[in-house]
Design a protein around this motif. Structure first.
Motif, PDB file in Angstrom:
ATOM      1  N   ALA A 248     -34.708  40.503   8.762  1.00 44.12           N
ATOM      2  CA  ALA A 248     -33.257  40.287   8.743  1.00 44.12           C
ATOM      3  C   ALA A 248     -32.740  40.224   7.303  1.00 44.12           C
ATOM      4  CB  ALA A 248     -32.915  38.998   9.485  1.00 44.12           C
ATOM      5  N   GLY A 249     -33.490  39.562   6.436  1.00 42.77           N
ATOM      6  CA  GLY A 249     -33.087  39.493   5.037  1.00 42.77           C
ATOM      7  C   GLY A 249     -33.103  40.855   4.378  1.00 42.77           C
ATOM      8  N   ALA A 250     -34.138  41.649   4.677  1.00 45.09           N
ATOM      9  CA  ALA A 250     -34.212  43.008   4.126  1.00 45.09           C
ATOM     10  C   ALA A 250     -33.068  43.865   4.649  1.00 45.09           C
ATOM     11  CB  ALA A 250     -35.550  43.640   4.484  1.00 45.09           C
ATOM     12  N   ALA A 251     -32.698  43.673   5.927  1.00 46.23           N
ATOM     13  CA  ALA A 251     -31.604  44.445   6.508  1.00 46.23           C
ATOM     14  C   ALA A 251     -30.284  44.159   5.799  1.00 46.23           C
ATOM     15  CB  ALA A 251     -31.482  44.125   8.002  1.00 46.23           C
ATOM     16  N   LEU A 252     -30.057  42.894   5.444  1.00 44.00           N
ATOM     17  CA  LEU A 252     -28.832  42.542   4.728  1.00 44.00           C
ATOM     18  C   LEU A 252     -28.732  43.271   3.399  1.00 44.00           C
ATOM     19  CD1 LEU A 252     -28.252  38.692   5.152  1.00 44.00           C
ATOM     20  CD2 LEU A 252     -26.765  40.558   5.895  1.00 44.00           C
ATOM     21  N   ILE A 253     -29.865  43.414   2.724  1.00 43.28           N
ATOM     22  CA  ILE A 253     -29.864  44.074   1.420  1.00 43.28           C
ATOM     23  C   ILE A 253     -29.733  45.586   1.568  1.00 43.28           C
ATOM     24  CG2 ILE A 253     -31.238  44.531  -0.643  1.00 43.28           C
ATOM     25  CD1 ILE A 253     -32.544  41.805  -0.220  1.00 43.28           C
ATOM     26  N   ILE A 254     -30.565  46.161   2.428  1.00 44.22           N
ATOM     27  CA  ILE A 254     -30.632  47.620   2.535  1.00 44.22           C
ATOM     28  C   ILE A 254     -29.392  48.192   3.212  1.00 44.22           C
ATOM     29  CG2 ILE A 254     -31.984  49.548   3.450  1.00 44.22           C
ATOM     30  CD1 ILE A 254     -34.446  47.734   3.244  1.00 44.22           C
ATOM     31  N   LEU A 255     -28.852  47.491   4.200  1.00 48.37           N
ATOM     32  CA  LEU A 255     -27.652  47.947   4.902  1.00 48.37           C
ATOM     33  C   LEU A 255     -26.434  47.186   4.402  1.00 48.37           C
ATOM     34  CD1 LEU A 255     -28.940  48.349   8.575  1.00 48.37           C
ATOM     35  CD2 LEU A 255     -28.687  50.093   6.805  1.00 48.37           C
ATOM     36  N   GLY A 256     -26.329  47.034   3.113  1.00 48.49           N
ATOM     37  CA  GLY A 256     -25.245  46.250   2.528  1.00 48.49           C
ATOM     38  C   GLY A 256     -23.862  46.783   2.822  1.00 48.49           C
ATOM     39  N   ASP A 257     -23.749  48.102   3.083  1.00 47.47           N
ATOM     40  CA  ASP A 257     -22.432  48.669   3.352  1.00 47.47           C
ATOM     41  C   ASP A 257     -22.020  48.542   4.803  1.00 47.47           C
ATOM     42  OD1 ASP A 257     -24.208  50.385   4.489  1.00 47.47           O
ATOM     43  OD2 ASP A 257     -23.494  52.201   3.475  1.00 47.47           O
ATOM     44  N   GLY A 258     -22.921  48.008   5.636  1.00 43.56           N
ATOM     45  CA  GLY A 258     -22.583  47.797   7.040  1.00 43.56           C
ATOM     46  C   GLY A 258     -22.623  49.065   7.872  1.00 43.56           C
ATOM     47  N   ALA A 259     -23.122  50.167   7.322  1.00 43.50           N
ATOM     48  CA  ALA A 259     -23.154  51.425   8.058  1.00 43.50           C
ATOM     49  C   ALA A 259     -24.177  51.372   9.184  1.00 43.50           C
ATOM     50  CB  ALA A 259     -23.485  52.579   7.113  1.00 43.50           C
ATOM     51  N   GLY A 260     -23.878  52.070  10.264  1.00 42.10           N
ATOM     52  CA  GLY A 260     -24.785  52.102  11.404  1.00 42.10           C
ATOM     53  C   GLY A 260     -25.673  53.331  11.352  1.00 42.10           C
ATOM     54  N   LEU A 261     -26.494  53.494  12.379  1.00 38.48           N
ATOM     55  CA  LEU A 261     -27.400  54.630  12.454  1.00 38.48           C
ATOM     56  C   LEU A 261     -26.650  55.868  12.923  1.00 38.48           C
ATOM     57  CD1 LEU A 261     -30.533  52.967  14.077  1.00 38.48           C
ATOM     58  CD2 LEU A 261     -30.064  53.334  11.649  1.00 38.48           C
ATOM     59  N   SER A 262     -26.978  57.010  12.343  1.00 35.25           N
ATOM     60  CA  SER A 262     -26.341  58.278  12.675  1.00 35.25           C
ATOM     61  C   SER A 262     -27.218  59.068  13.626  1.00 35.25           C
ATOM     62  CB  SER A 262     -26.091  59.084  11.397  1.00 35.25           C
ATOM     63  OG  SER A 262     -25.686  60.402  11.715  1.00 35.25           O
ATOM     64  N   GLY A 263     -26.621  59.538  14.735  1.00 38.13           N
ATOM     65  CA  GLY A 263     -27.379  60.289  15.717  1.00 38.13           C
ATOM     66  C   GLY A 263     -27.859  61.626  15.200  1.00 38.13           C
ATOM     67  N   THR A 264     -27.170  62.193  14.225  1.00 36.12           N
ATOM     68  CA  THR A 264     -27.553  63.503  13.687  1.00 36.12           C
ATOM     69  C   THR A 264     -28.766  63.413  12.761  1.00 36.12           C
ATOM     70  OG1 THR A 264     -26.015  63.260  11.831  1.00 36.12           O
ATOM     71  CG2 THR A 264     -25.177  64.316  13.825  1.00 36.12           C
ATOM     72  N   ALA A 265     -29.157  62.199  12.416  1.00 37.58           N
ATOM     73  CA  ALA A 265     -30.260  62.020  11.468  1.00 37.58           C
ATOM     74  C   ALA A 265     -31.536  61.549  12.157  1.00 37.58           C
ATOM     75  CB  ALA A 265     -29.849  61.023  10.388  1.00 37.58           C
ATOM     76  N   LEU A 266     -31.634  61.797  13.470  1.00 35.98           N
ATOM     77  CA  LEU A 266     -32.802  61.317  14.214  1.00 35.98           C
ATOM     78  C   LEU A 266     -34.136  61.822  13.653  1.00 35.98           C
ATOM     79  CD1 LEU A 266     -31.567  61.429  17.932  1.00 35.98           C
ATOM     80  CD2 LEU A 266     -31.949  59.436  16.476  1.00 35.98           C
ATOM     81  N   PRO A 267     -34.238  63.083  13.208  1.00 35.77           N
ATOM     82  CA  PRO A 267     -35.520  63.513  12.616  1.00 35.77           C
ATOM     83  C   PRO A 267     -35.912  62.668  11.400  1.00 35.77           C
ATOM     84  CG  PRO A 267     -34.182  65.415  13.141  1.00 35.77           C
ATOM     85  CD  PRO A 267     -33.298  64.213  13.319  1.00 35.77           C
ATOM     86  N   GLY A 268     -34.926  62.328  10.572  1.00 35.22           N
ATOM     87  CA  GLY A 268     -35.203  61.493   9.408  1.00 35.22           C
ATOM     88  C   GLY A 268     -35.625  60.095   9.805  1.00 35.22           C
TER      89      GLY A 268
END
Length: 297
Positions: A130-150
């Motif tokens: 959870a702490g790592a998520a706060l840092i890495i997803l700092g902009d609050g962006a969600g997961l993109s369906g078009t980037a599933l291979p990545g």
């Protein structure tokens, strides 16, 4: 070497990995696979010099080729999938998925002989994530369906490194000097991939050259040797949870270097990661105490 000492040595890798982002930024514009080849070549050379100086070359001769294949697959596979994920998906989201590896180490370590997974390890791993998520997803962006291979590549990356770390315990009789061979083989494979997929770009400034060298000496050099000692002889569950300090310390290093701005989320993330590590340490201490009591009985 005691279990506590080996754990402390293993944690040095986490401190060194915290400098990975800083040195990577400083090494621009060197492309990723070329940077991997250059830095691993330096890291492997360090291991060779250390092995020769310590008179440990004879210990490498009796090691099975399967061990060398295992180690090279772990190091090269992790970096190949990691860089691929960052190219095929948004870096922050892909990075967070890749950073499932500490939690996977905690979960998978419960299958190792002599290890016992406790609730404190699980809760500590969850808090660290959870702490790592706060840092890495700092902009609050969600997961993109078009980037599933990545995202799939990022998940493979997490399984590669956690699997390498946990299975290293099963080949604990293999000397740490073998890591030098892993690094050199990874440098060779990365160099071949670079020639096939990238254009060669040499570091343009003294700072860029210094950053490449620093990567090879630390985060992509010494770090893998001390990590090998930690996961083979130390508390692998505690190391797994403590590894979530890497993204926090990495962000702090960027802040101190003036490459990132401090935010209130850093304090919350620090509390979560620290709390998770404390819980895991308490669980490990109870597990060690139980083992001691059973031995005495």
């Amino acid at each position: 070497m005691t279990r506590a000492n080996a754990t402390a040595i293993g944690f040095v890798a986490v401190l060194l990995w915290a400098l990975l982002a800083l040195f990577t930024v400083g090494s621009a514009p060197v492309p990723p696979l070329q940077l991997t080849a250059m830095s691993f070549a330096i890291g492997g050379a360090i291991g060779v010099v250390w092995t020769l100086a310590a008179g440990g070359l004879h210990r490498l001769r009796g090691v099975s080729w399967k061990v060398y294949a295992f180690g090279t697959t772990g190091l090269f596979g992790y970096h190949l999938f990691y860089f691929s994920a960052l190219r095929l998906a948004p870096p922050a989201q892909a990075g967070l998925i890749a950073y499932l590896w500490p939690l996977l180490i905690v979960l998978m370590s419960g299958l190792l002989p002599g290890e016992r997974l406790r609730a404190g390890h699980l809760l500590g791993g969850a808090l660290g994530f959870a702490g790592a998520a706060l840092i890495i997803l700092g902009d609050g962006a969600g997961l993109s369906g078009t980037a599933l291979p990545g995202y799939g590549m990022a998940l493979l990356c997490a399984f590669f490194w956690s699997g390498y770390s946990v299975l290293s315990r099963r080949i604990g009789d293999a000397p740490t000097e073998t890591v030098a061979v892993f690094c050199l083989a990874t440098a060779l494979l990365s160099g071949m991939a670079h020639l096939a997929l990238e254009e060669t770009v040499l570091p343009a400034t003294p700072l860029a050259w210094a950053s490449v060298i620093a990567l090879g000496l630390g985060p992509v050099g010494l770090a893998f040797y001390v990590w090998d000692i930690g996961v083979k002889r130390g508390d692998i569950q505690l190391l797994g949870v403590a590894s979530y300090a890497a993204p926090l310390l990495s962000t702090l290093a960027l802040v101190l270097a003036g490459l990132a701005a401090p935010t209130p989320k850093l304090l919350v993330a620090a509390a979560l990661i620290t709390g998770g590590a404390v819980l895991a340490a308490m669980a490990s201490r109870r597990a060690d105490k139980d083992v001691t009591q059973r031995s005495a009985a």
